[in-house]
Design a protein around this motif. Structure first.
Motif, mmCIF file in Angstrom:
data_model
loop_
_atom_site.group_PDB
_atom_site.id
_atom_site.type_symbol
_atom_site.label_atom_id
_atom_site.label_comp_id
_atom_site.label_asym_id
_atom_site.label_seq_id
_atom_site.Cartn_x
_atom_site.Cartn_y
_atom_site.Cartn_z
ATOM 1 N N ARG A 47 9.791 13.998 29.075
ATOM 2 C CA ARG A 47 9.307 12.665 28.697
ATOM 3 C C ARG A 47 7.868 12.749 28.196
ATOM 4 O O ARG A 47 7.496 12.094 27.217
ATOM 5 C CB ARG A 47 9.402 11.727 29.884
ATOM 6 N N LEU A 48 7.063 13.555 28.858
ATOM 7 C CA LEU A 48 5.672 13.743 28.453
ATOM 8 C C LEU A 48 5.596 14.296 27.033
ATOM 9 O O LEU A 48 4.829 13.817 26.204
ATOM 10 C CB LEU A 48 4.976 14.669 29.441
ATOM 11 N N GLN A 49 6.431 15.275 26.751
ATOM 12 C CA GLN A 49 6.463 15.873 25.418
ATOM 13 C C GLN A 49 6.885 14.847 24.362
ATOM 14 O O GLN A 49 6.300 14.785 23.278
ATOM 15 C CB GLN A 49 7.435 17.055 25.414
ATOM 16 N N ARG A 50 7.870 14.022 24.685
ATOM 17 C CA ARG A 50 8.331 13.004 23.739
ATOM 18 C C ARG A 50 7.248 11.961 23.486
ATOM 19 O O ARG A 50 7.063 11.513 22.357
ATOM 20 C CB ARG A 50 9.592 12.329 24.260
ATOM 21 N N GLN A 55 -2.043 0.696 16.415
ATOM 22 C CA GLN A 55 -3.179 1.107 17.238
ATOM 23 C C GLN A 55 -2.974 0.695 18.690
ATOM 24 O O GLN A 55 -3.296 1.458 19.606
ATOM 25 C CB GLN A 55 -4.480 0.525 16.691
ATOM 26 N N GLN A 56 -2.400 -0.492 18.905
ATOM 27 C CA GLN A 56 -2.124 -0.944 20.270
ATOM 28 C C GLN A 56 -1.070 -0.049 20.917
ATOM 29 O O GLN A 56 -1.195 0.350 22.069
ATOM 30 C CB GLN A 56 -1.660 -2.406 20.276
ATOM 31 N N GLU A 57 -0.028 0.267 20.162
ATOM 32 C CA GLU A 57 1.020 1.144 20.690
ATOM 33 C C GLU A 57 0.446 2.527 21.008
ATOM 34 O O GLU A 57 0.807 3.145 22.011
ATOM 35 C CB GLU A 57 2.172 1.260 19.690
ATOM 36 N N HIS A 58 -0.464 3.008 20.169
ATOM 37 C CA HIS A 58 -1.104 4.306 20.391
ATOM 38 C C HIS A 58 -1.903 4.285 21.701
ATOM 39 O O HIS A 58 -1.825 5.221 22.503
ATOM 40 C CB HIS A 58 -2.015 4.628 19.202
ATOM 41 N N LYS A 61 4.008 12.398 23.720
ATOM 42 C CA LYS A 61 2.949 13.023 22.915
ATOM 43 C C LYS A 61 3.374 13.130 21.450
ATOM 44 O O LYS A 61 2.561 12.920 20.541
ATOM 45 C CB LYS A 61 2.604 14.401 23.469
ATOM 46 N N LYS A 62 4.631 13.459 21.220
ATOM 47 C CA LYS A 62 5.125 13.557 19.843
ATOM 48 C C LYS A 62 5.078 12.185 19.165
ATOM 49 O O LYS A 62 4.658 12.069 18.009
ATOM 50 C CB LYS A 62 6.548 14.104 19.829
ATOM 51 N N ARG A 63 5.484 11.145 19.885
ATOM 52 C CA ARG A 63 5.434 9.787 19.340
ATOM 53 C C ARG A 63 3.991 9.390 19.032
ATOM 54 O O ARG A 63 3.709 8.774 18.011
ATOM 55 C CB ARG A 63 6.063 8.811 20.347
ATOM 56 N N LYS A 64 3.073 9.783 19.910
ATOM 57 C CA LYS A 64 1.658 9.466 19.717
ATOM 58 C C LYS A 64 1.125 10.146 18.450
ATOM 59 O O LYS A 64 0.382 9.541 17.680
ATOM 60 C CB LYS A 64 0.859 9.903 20.945
ATOM 61 N N LEU A 65 1.526 11.381 18.211
ATOM 62 C CA LEU A 65 1.111 12.085 16.995
ATOM 63 C C LEU A 65 1.670 11.413 15.737
ATOM 64 O O LEU A 65 0.974 11.286 14.727
ATOM 65 C CB LEU A 65 1.557 13.546 17.039
#
Length: 68
Positions: free
Chosen positions: A40-43, A17-20, A45-49
């Motif tokens: 970088r933005l796309q990466r 949750q902190q990383e998110h 966002k993908k990591r966040k998902l």
């Protein structure tokens, strides 16, 4: 599930949750930059998902199933 397993899951959940939240802030900062790095933005966002999916999985593991 033992208490130790549950504590481990809760610890991992808090970390994820902190990383998110950190990724959310990084994405916002990148959006505010004059020339955002779209790759970088796309990466990010993908990591966040992926984090969101993992968080949901762990929350399901912690929350007991209630049969109605």
């Amino acid at each position: 599930m033992t208490n130790e397993d549950e504590r481990e899951l809760e610890s991992e959940l808090a970390r994820l949750q902190q990383e998110h939240r950190d990724l959310d802030a990084a994405i916002d900062a990148l959006h505010q930059s004059p020339a955002p790095d779209l790759l970088r933005l796309q990466r990010l966002k993908k990591r966040k998902l992926l984090l969101r999916d993992r968080i949901a999985f762990i929350e399901d593991q912690i929350t007991p199933d209630i049969i109605a």
